[in-house]
Scaffold this active site. Sequence first.
Site, PDB file in Angstrom:
ATOM      1  N   ASP A  10       0.244  34.724  -0.996  1.00 48.98           N
ATOM      2  CA  ASP A  10       0.275  33.688   0.014  1.00 48.98           C
ATOM      3  C   ASP A  10       0.553  34.406   1.343  1.00 48.98           C
ATOM      4  O   ASP A  10       1.151  35.484   1.344  1.00 48.98           O
ATOM      5  CB  ASP A  10       1.400  32.701  -0.323  1.00 48.98           C
ATOM      6  CG  ASP A  10       1.611  31.689   0.769  1.00 48.98           C
ATOM      7  OD1 ASP A  10       0.647  30.993   1.143  1.00 48.98           O
ATOM      8  OD2 ASP A  10       2.755  31.591   1.262  1.00 48.98           O
ATOM      9  N   ASP A  12       1.833  32.881   4.749  1.00 50.30           N
ATOM     10  CA  ASP A  12       3.009  32.456   5.512  1.00 50.30           C
ATOM     11  C   ASP A  12       4.228  32.270   4.619  1.00 50.30           C
ATOM     12  O   ASP A  12       4.190  31.528   3.645  1.00 50.30           O
ATOM     13  CB  ASP A  12       2.694  31.147   6.246  1.00 50.30           C
ATOM     14  CG  ASP A  12       1.494  31.295   7.171  1.00 50.30           C
ATOM     15  OD1 ASP A  12       1.432  32.287   7.911  1.00 50.30           O
ATOM     16  OD2 ASP A  12       0.614  30.414   7.142  1.00 50.30           O
ATOM     17  N   ASN A  53      -3.343  28.301   2.340  1.00 48.83           N
ATOM     18  CA  ASN A  53      -3.711  26.985   2.864  1.00 48.83           C
ATOM     19  C   ASN A  53      -3.532  27.021   4.374  1.00 48.83           C
ATOM     20  O   ASN A  53      -2.467  27.423   4.859  1.00 48.83           O
ATOM     21  CB  ASN A  53      -2.800  25.892   2.290  1.00 48.83           C
ATOM     22  CG  ASN A  53      -3.095  25.562   0.851  1.00 48.83           C
ATOM     23  OD1 ASN A  53      -4.153  25.876   0.325  1.00 48.83           O
ATOM     24  ND2 ASN A  53      -2.141  24.916   0.193  1.00 48.83           N
ATOM     25  N   GLN A  54      -4.544  26.618   5.104  1.00 50.24           N
ATOM     26  CA  GLN A  54      -4.478  26.571   6.566  1.00 50.24           C
ATOM     27  C   GLN A  54      -4.931  25.193   7.040  1.00 50.24           C
ATOM     28  O   GLN A  54      -5.958  25.031   7.703  1.00 50.24           O
ATOM     29  CB  GLN A  54      -5.317  27.696   7.175  1.00 50.24           C
ATOM     30  CG  GLN A  54      -4.773  29.085   6.908  1.00 50.24           C
ATOM     31  CD  GLN A  54      -3.401  29.306   7.526  1.00 50.24           C
ATOM     32  OE1 GLN A  54      -3.122  28.883   8.644  1.00 50.24           O
ATOM     33  NE2 GLN A  54      -2.514  29.954   6.778  1.00 50.24           N
ATOM     34  N   SER A  55      -4.142  24.186   6.694  1.00 50.53           N
ATOM     35  CA  SER A  55      -4.513  22.803   6.994  1.00 50.53           C
ATOM     36  C   SER A  55      -4.539  22.507   8.483  1.00 50.53           C
ATOM     37  O   SER A  55      -5.095  21.494   8.897  1.00 50.53           O
ATOM     38  CB  SER A  55      -3.558  21.836   6.298  1.00 50.53           C
ATOM     39  OG  SER A  55      -2.267  21.898   6.874  1.00 50.53           O
ATOM     40  N   HIS A  89      -8.844  22.744   4.836  1.00 50.90           N
ATOM     41  CA  HIS A  89      -8.794  21.293   4.672  1.00 50.90           C
ATOM     42  C   HIS A  89      -7.376  20.750   4.762  1.00 50.90           C
ATOM     43  O   HIS A  89      -6.430  21.406   4.335  1.00 50.90           O
ATOM     44  CB  HIS A  89      -9.408  20.912   3.322  1.00 50.90           C
ATOM     45  CG  HIS A  89     -10.765  21.474   3.132  1.00 50.90           C
ATOM     46  ND1 HIS A  89     -11.035  22.499   2.239  1.00 50.90           N
ATOM     47  CD2 HIS A  89     -11.935  21.193   3.754  1.00 50.90           C
ATOM     48  CE1 HIS A  89     -12.319  22.808   2.305  1.00 50.90           C
ATOM     49  NE2 HIS A  89     -12.892  22.030   3.210  1.00 50.90           N
ATOM     50  N   ARG A  98      -7.775  23.921  -1.936  1.00 52.76           N
ATOM     51  CA  ARG A  98      -6.393  23.824  -1.471  1.00 52.76           C
ATOM     52  C   ARG A  98      -5.407  24.010  -2.620  1.00 52.76           C
ATOM     53  O   ARG A  98      -5.459  23.324  -3.630  1.00 52.76           O
ATOM     54  CB  ARG A  98      -6.159  22.475  -0.792  1.00 52.76           C
ATOM     55  CG  ARG A  98      -4.782  22.350  -0.209  1.00 52.76           C
ATOM     56  CD  ARG A  98      -4.627  21.079   0.622  1.00 52.76           C
ATOM     57  NE  ARG A  98      -3.270  20.980   1.093  1.00 52.76           N
ATOM     58  CZ  ARG A  98      -2.763  21.674   2.106  1.00 52.76           C
ATOM     59  NH1 ARG A  98      -3.538  22.493   2.778  1.00 52.76           N
ATOM     60  NH2 ARG A  98      -1.510  21.557   2.452  1.00 52.76           N
TER      61      ARG A  98
END
Length: 184
Positions: A10, A12, A53-55, A89, A98
């Site tokens: 991951d 972050d 994940n970069q929402s 998303h 995701r």
Amino acid sequence: MTRPAAVLFDRDGTLVEDVPYNGDPDRVRPLPGARRALDLLRAAGVATGVVSNQSGIGRGLLTDAQVRRVNERADALLGGLGTWVYCPHPPGAGCACRKPRPGLVTEAARRLGVAPADCVVIGDIGADVLAARAAGARGVLVPTAATLPEEIEAAPRTAPDLLTAVRLLLAESATGPESGGEPG
């Protein structure tokens, strides 16, 4: 325990400081031990990648270009990773990528030319471990202040920090439980 063909991280809170919706490469700060952990994997011939994940993109808070620049900066500071895969998303979009869904893990494995079952995913929240499980990979949770107690309890494996997690993976694969090494 066999040596993983790839370790997927991951971004972050695992490799770099978690700066919510960071679009500024100058704010990228590797976490303590991250560069050393990656150097150990590279020296052992283990492929590496990032699944994130970069929402913020889907929420309109970041652009794809900003995320790419942040990833490029992290890649440069960490000595280079084999692939970077991210989900743009927002939550609830129903996408297959995701986390905790398996899409990011399976795509990273495909790009690295390895089977998901030969990967380990290291992250700081339950969704990282669940994505690993959903893809048929192994998961290791490295808890932070953002990790919920129930995520720690449910994790199949935890480590106190990233460098320890990587050292344990490499030591186990070198000695294996049958050689007297501690099982995972």
